[in-house]
Design a protein around this motif. Structure first.
Motif, PDB file in Angstrom:
ATOM      1  N   ASP A  68      74.594 -25.074  -2.136  1.00  0.00           N
ATOM      2  CA  ASP A  68      75.838 -25.828  -1.971  1.00  0.00           C
ATOM      3  C   ASP A  68      76.925 -25.334  -2.918  1.00  0.00           C
ATOM      4  OD1 ASP A  68      74.483 -27.574  -0.115  1.00  0.00           O
ATOM      5  OD2 ASP A  68      73.597 -28.580  -1.855  1.00  0.00           O
ATOM      6  N   ASP A  69      77.138 -24.003  -2.903  1.00  0.00           N
ATOM      7  CA  ASP A  69      78.138 -23.410  -3.790  1.00  0.00           C
ATOM      8  C   ASP A  69      77.876 -23.765  -5.247  1.00  0.00           C
ATOM      9  OD1 ASP A  69      79.636 -22.136  -1.742  1.00  0.00           O
ATOM     10  OD2 ASP A  69      80.580 -24.047  -1.254  1.00  0.00           O
ATOM     11  N   GLY A  70      76.609 -23.608  -5.643  1.00  0.00           N
ATOM     12  CA  GLY A  70      76.259 -23.931  -7.025  1.00  0.00           C
ATOM     13  C   GLY A  70      76.459 -25.391  -7.329  1.00  0.00           C
ATOM     14  N   LYS A  71      76.175 -26.265  -6.318  1.00  0.00           N
ATOM     15  CA  LYS A  71      76.398 -27.706  -6.440  1.00  0.00           C
ATOM     16  C   LYS A  71      77.857 -28.010  -6.770  1.00  0.00           C
ATOM     17  CE  LYS A  71      72.310 -28.971  -5.323  1.00  0.00           C
ATOM     18  NZ  LYS A  71      72.076 -29.681  -4.049  1.00  0.00           N
ATOM     19  N   GLY A  72      78.745 -27.239  -6.134  1.00  0.00           N
ATOM     20  CA  GLY A  72      80.163 -27.562  -6.191  1.00  0.00           C
ATOM     21  C   GLY A  72      80.970 -26.831  -7.236  1.00  0.00           C
ATOM     22  N   ILE A  73      80.327 -25.996  -8.071  1.00  0.00           N
ATOM     23  CA  ILE A  73      81.113 -25.347  -9.139  1.00  0.00           C
ATOM     24  C   ILE A  73      81.798 -24.069  -8.650  1.00  0.00           C
ATOM     25  CG2 ILE A  73      79.626 -26.333 -10.926  1.00  0.00           C
ATOM     26  CD1 ILE A  73      79.514 -22.621 -10.494  1.00  0.00           C
ATOM     27  N   TRP A  74      81.534 -23.661  -7.389  1.00  0.00           N
ATOM     28  CA  TRP A  74      82.073 -22.411  -6.879  1.00  0.00           C
ATOM     29  C   TRP A  74      82.925 -22.662  -5.643  1.00  0.00           C
ATOM     30  CZ3 TRP A  74      82.607 -17.901  -9.014  1.00  0.00           C
ATOM     31  CH2 TRP A  74      82.906 -16.778  -8.248  1.00  0.00           C
ATOM     32  N   ASN A  75      84.054 -21.983  -5.574  1.00  0.00           N
ATOM     33  CA  ASN A  75      84.939 -22.038  -4.415  1.00  0.00           C
ATOM     34  C   ASN A  75      84.681 -20.782  -3.584  1.00  0.00           C
ATOM     35  OD1 ASN A  75      87.083 -21.849  -2.588  1.00  0.00           O
ATOM     36  ND2 ASN A  75      88.538 -22.812  -4.000  1.00  0.00           N
ATOM     37  N   SER A  76      83.821 -20.911  -2.561  1.00  0.00           N
ATOM     38  CA  SER A  76      83.441 -19.734  -1.769  1.00  0.00           C
ATOM     39  C   SER A  76      84.623 -19.138  -1.029  1.00  0.00           C
ATOM     40  CB  SER A  76      82.340 -20.113  -0.765  1.00  0.00           C
ATOM     41  OG  SER A  76      81.113 -20.272  -1.421  1.00  0.00           O
ATOM     42  N   ALA A  77      85.516 -19.986  -0.540  1.00  0.00           N
ATOM     43  CA  ALA A  77      86.654 -19.486   0.230  1.00  0.00           C
ATOM     44  C   ALA A  77      87.545 -18.592  -0.627  1.00  0.00           C
ATOM     45  CB  ALA A  77      87.452 -20.653   0.795  1.00  0.00           C
ATOM     46  N   ALA A  78      87.711 -18.973  -1.900  1.00  0.00           N
ATOM     47  CA  ALA A  78      88.582 -18.216  -2.793  1.00  0.00           C
ATOM     48  C   ALA A  78      87.820 -17.162  -3.595  1.00  0.00           C
ATOM     49  CB  ALA A  78      89.314 -19.161  -3.744  1.00  0.00           C
ATOM     50  N   GLY A  79      86.486 -17.232  -3.595  1.00  0.00           N
ATOM     51  CA  GLY A  79      85.701 -16.276  -4.355  1.00  0.00           C
ATOM     52  C   GLY A  79      85.837 -16.438  -5.856  1.00  0.00           C
ATOM     53  N   ARG A  80      85.944 -17.672  -6.316  1.00  0.00           N
ATOM     54  CA  ARG A  80      86.098 -17.934  -7.751  1.00  0.00           C
ATOM     55  C   ARG A  80      85.520 -19.311  -8.084  1.00  0.00           C
ATOM     56  NH1 ARG A  80      89.929 -21.765  -7.946  1.00  0.00           N
ATOM     57  NH2 ARG A  80      91.607 -21.778  -6.378  1.00  0.00           N
ATOM     58  N   ALA A  81      85.467 -19.585  -9.383  1.00  0.00           N
ATOM     59  CA  ALA A  81      84.973 -20.885  -9.819  1.00  0.00           C
ATOM     60  C   ALA A  81      85.902 -21.997  -9.352  1.00  0.00           C
ATOM     61  CB  ALA A  81      84.843 -20.915 -11.340  1.00  0.00           C
ATOM     62  N   ALA A  82      85.324 -23.166  -9.107  1.00  0.00           N
ATOM     63  CA  ALA A  82      86.108 -24.319  -8.669  1.00  0.00           C
ATOM     64  C   ALA A  82      87.110 -24.726  -9.744  1.00  0.00           C
ATOM     65  CB  ALA A  82      85.179 -25.486  -8.346  1.00  0.00           C
ATOM     66  N   ASP A  83      88.191 -25.360  -9.313  1.00  0.00           N
ATOM     67  CA  ASP A  83      89.249 -25.773 -10.231  1.00  0.00           C
ATOM     68  C   ASP A  83      88.695 -26.649 -11.349  1.00  0.00           C
ATOM     69  OD1 ASP A  83      91.018 -24.431  -8.617  1.00  0.00           O
ATOM     70  OD2 ASP A  83      91.747 -26.227  -7.584  1.00  0.00           O
ATOM     71  N   GLY A  84      89.033 -26.292 -12.570  1.00  0.00           N
ATOM     72  CA  GLY A  84      88.701 -27.116 -13.725  1.00  0.00           C
ATOM     73  C   GLY A  84      87.386 -26.793 -14.390  1.00  0.00           C
ATOM     74  N   ILE A  85      86.451 -26.149 -13.676  1.00  0.00           N
ATOM     75  CA  ILE A  85      85.113 -25.989 -14.242  1.00  0.00           C
ATOM     76  C   ILE A  85      85.091 -24.982 -15.385  1.00  0.00           C
ATOM     77  CG2 ILE A  85      84.254 -24.174 -12.692  1.00  0.00           C
ATOM     78  CD1 ILE A  85      82.354 -27.346 -13.808  1.00  0.00           C
ATOM     79  N   VAL A  86      85.920 -23.947 -15.339  1.00  0.00           N
ATOM     80  CA  VAL A  86      85.946 -22.965 -16.423  1.00  0.00           C
ATOM     81  C   VAL A  86      86.490 -23.603 -17.697  1.00  0.00           C
ATOM     82  CG1 VAL A  86      86.990 -20.816 -17.222  1.00  0.00           C
ATOM     83  CG2 VAL A  86      86.092 -20.981 -14.890  1.00  0.00           C
ATOM     84  N   ARG A  87      87.574 -24.348 -17.569  1.00  0.00           N
ATOM     85  CA  ARG A  87      88.166 -24.998 -18.747  1.00  0.00           C
ATOM     86  C   ARG A  87      87.153 -25.944 -19.398  1.00  0.00           C
ATOM     87  NH1 ARG A  87      90.051 -29.938 -19.045  1.00  0.00           N
ATOM     88  NH2 ARG A  87      90.192 -30.126 -16.773  1.00  0.00           N
ATOM     89  N   LEU A  88      86.463 -26.745 -18.604  1.00  0.00           N
ATOM     90  CA  LEU A  88      85.489 -27.685 -19.158  1.00  0.00           C
ATOM     91  C   LEU A  88      84.309 -26.955 -19.782  1.00  0.00           C
ATOM     92  CD1 LEU A  88      85.468 -30.352 -16.307  1.00  0.00           C
ATOM     93  CD2 LEU A  88      86.562 -30.545 -18.538  1.00  0.00           C
ATOM     94  N   SER A  89      83.868 -25.873 -19.139  1.00  0.00           N
ATOM     95  CA  SER A  89      82.749 -25.102 -19.688  1.00  0.00           C
ATOM     96  C   SER A  89      83.097 -24.535 -21.057  1.00  0.00           C
ATOM     97  CB  SER A  89      82.375 -23.972 -18.729  1.00  0.00           C
ATOM     98  OG  SER A  89      81.979 -24.470 -17.467  1.00  0.00           O
TER      99      SER A  89
END
Length: 663
Positions: A68-89
């Motif tokens: 499921d796209d890494g349980k939601g952390i990945w935006n498959s359509a854009a080919g990048r991490a989902a919004d906000g997850i990098v900053r929080l990490s």
């Protein structure tokens, strides 16, 4: 409930007109010993006699599941991490991701999760998430995980399937991740040059994955898969490999005698009435009579012929369907892939529509940890191949045979009879998890007296299981338990620490699931545990030094007693960091914190994670119920007097020691 501490009055101040510290004033008022935390410059030494190494950044890790796209952390359509997850990490100091996860990844095949999305194939879930044996997507593959990991400046620990893969398959995985793309290949098995495949998929440079873990919780009968349901035999099969009969009598898995299609190993199939029907068994390969002669590994006796039934009647295995009579009840099996094939009505009979299909067979011959480690390190000798059987029985069974690291899971299950009862029992459990780690270290030391050859100790999952209250794993009670666990991991020289889990999809009713490190998409947030781990992240690079607590209030719970303050300290050059977890759910604990010598006089940075009660937790509609407050306090002649709030995690940062410490 607080137990009475020793009635010792410490009155170093408060005489001759000198003001009392909060700890001393509290001591005078209550008639209990004043609480004093003494931090030394001496390196902390584990119970097996080895000084603790430099605190790794990997002390802050998370279980990163692939579906499921890494349980939601990945935006498959854009080919990048989902919004906000990098900053929080980055805010949490997240460094180590365990991919492709735990139980859910027990049947993962990397080859199906690489390359163009439209060419990828399905996976089969190992359970816990996405349904046991259910067909699952491959969108968030190892390359996508590495993009996320590199965006946060972290690392990956790979979990390798011990169920449906061979040692050669695992070696291919190592080659794909770590081998140079030079057109030559480094896999001693030959075949596909996986380094070049990776380069064609957009990443010419090797990823350099250091830690690899073989298997996930194989000691649990609910995760025995093809292995024996009996623990002793299963351990030997895990180590040495072997074979095991698969029948309908398996107590843990329904339909082990079923026939299936594709990645769906949950739905057993019936006959369709069509010619050339083709199915697969659940646990390939299939071993046939005679395969056990001279074979390595542990089996459940001589390998017998498969027993296949159609509508309850036995059919006969043949080497080929060619030349068979049109009504012959025959079938063939593919040993390597576990494919069962029936005839076309001209050469071999056709199972009728709706007919039940079953097969008893021997799964094998499989390889175990020893063979996997050898094959994987032949590709890249620099990697460490960890055993996922992180229990004392593995250590004793292996003895002095080499293994690189031991990946243990450190979980507790709190009792549910009342909020504070459950809370207190959980804090008692934290000390027991410390003891588990020490026991593993001591056992490994007996088999590897030379510390230089001793396997590393890793915690590849930790937390709680079967928590009864909604979102309990998000609550401050759980944060304090985790904080105490990390303190014990630091003192036990744990080199990687993986918390479960990075994130998860919203719950079935659409509400967010806050019981993960960053909650759920799209409203990811800093949970209490993320704030707490962010404090621990600042300790990376230092050395653990000894801390002692006198006058530490004792607390009681049905499961036992525990000290109010759990303390761990690190030193990096002239900076000392002391983490203090006040597990008293109701009372402030005033304490004097004494540093080596009298070199610290001046400002101390104080960061405190806390909420209104142990039941507080963060969610999208109340994202700051647990938060971090930063303040400045004064130390005088090496002593800081501080009042540690109830149910809090506090990091004290002292500078100006004047000389390096922890050496």
């Amino acid at each position: 409930m607080r137990l009475p501490a020793a009635a010792v009055l410490i009155a170093l101040a408060g005489v001759a007109g000198l003001p009392s510290s909060p700890a001393q004033a509290h001591s005078e008022r209550t008639g209990t010993a004043a609480t004093r935390i003494t931090v030394s410059q001496e390196r902390y030494v584990t119970t097996d006699g080895r000084p603790v190494g430099e605190v790794p950044a990997a002390i802050v890790g998370a279980n990163q599941r692939w579906p499921d796209d890494g349980k939601g952390i990945w935006n498959s359509a854009a080919g990048r991490a989902a919004d906000g997850i990098v900053r929080l990490s980055e805010q949490a100091g997240l460094d180590m991701l365990r991919y492709p996860g735990g139980t859910v990844a027990n049947l993962f095949d990397f080859r199906r999760a690489i390359g163009p999305q439209d060419q990828r194939k399905c996976q089969t879930s190992g359970g816990f998430a996405n349904g046991r044996f259910a067909s699952t997507d491959s969108r968030f593959g190892p390359d996508e995980n590495e993009k996320y990991v590199r965006s946060i400046g972290g690392e990956t620990m790979m979990m390798v399937s011990a169920i449906n893969q061979s040692a050669a398959d695992a070696a291919d995985f190592v080659e794909y991740m770590n081998a140079p793309a030079d057109g030559k290949g480094t896999n001693p098995n030959g075949g596909v040059n996986w380094g070049d495949v990776r380069a064609r998929n957009g990443h010419p440079k090797p990823y350099g994955i250091r830690y690899w873990e073989f298997g996930n919780e194989p000691y649990l009968v609910g995760q025995h898969y093809w292995w024996s349901g009996e623990a002793t035999a299963r351990l030997q099969q895990f180590i040495e490999g072997g074979w095991q009969r698969q029948t309908a009598k398996d107590a843990s898995y329904q339909d082990n005698d079923g026939l299936f299609r594709g990645c769906d190993l949950a739905t057993r199939r019936q006959g369709t009435g069509e010619p050339n029907q083709e199915y697969r068994v659940r646990f390939a390969p299939i071993a046939l009579p005679g395969d056990d002669e001279g074979a390595a590994g542990v089996g459940d006796g001589p390998i017998a012929e498969p027993v296949l039934r159609v509508a309850g009647s036995p059919w006969q295995r043949v080497a080929s369907l060619a030349g068979q009579a049109s009504d012959a009840h025959v079938y063939t099996v593919g040993k390597a892939d576990g494919i069962v094939r029936f005839g076309d009505g001209t050469h071999g009979a056709v199972p009728p529509a709706g007919a039940s299909l079953s097969i008893e067979y021997t799964s094998g011959i499989h390889q175990g940890y020893v063979a996997f480690r050898k094959a994987m390190k032949a590709v890249d000798p620099s990697i460490e191949v960890c055993s996922g059987w992180g229990r004392p029985e593995f250590v004793e069974a292996m003895g002095s045979r080499p293994y690189d690291c031991l990946g243990t899971h450190s979980y507790s299950t709190p009792l549910a009879d009342g909020t504070l009862t459950r809370y207190g029992n959980l804090q008692v459990a934290a000390a027991r998890r410390d003891a588990d780690l020490s026991d593993l270290r001591d056992r490994m030391a007996r088999h590897f007296p030379d510390a230089a050859t001793r396997p590393d100790l890793l915690v590849t999952e930790y937390g709680t299981l079967n928590t009864p209250a909604p979102a309990y794993e998000a609550r401050l009670a759980h944060v304090l338990y985790l904080a105490a666990q990390v303190a014990g991991q630091l003192e036990n020289d744990v080199r990687v620490s993986i918390n479960s889990n990075t994130a998860d999809l919203p719950q079935d009713d659409g509400s967010p699931d806050p019981a993960n490190l960053f909650g759920s998409p799209p409203d990811f947030l800093m949970t209490g545990r993320a704030h707490m781990l962010g404090l621990y992240a600042t300790m990376a690079g230092g050395h653990v030094v000894k801390s002692a607590v006198t006058g530490n209030p004792a607390l009681t719970a049905p499961a036992g007693t525990y000290a109010a303050l759990r303390v761990v300290s690190t030193c990096n050059g002239g900076v000392i960091r002391t983490m203090v977890v006040n597990r008293d759910a109701e009372h402030t604990v005033p304490a004097d914190v004494a540093l080596p010598g009298k070199g610290v006089t001046g400002t101390v940075s104080v960061s405190t994670v806390n909420g209104a009660s142990v039941e507080s937790y963060n969610a999208p509609d109340h994202p700051r119920d647990i938060s971090v407050r930063v303040s400045r306090e004064k130390a005088d002649q090496g002593v800081l007097s501080h009042e540690f709030e109830p149910h809090s995690v506090t990091l004290l940062r002292f500078t100006g020691q004047g000389r390096a410490c922890g050496s």
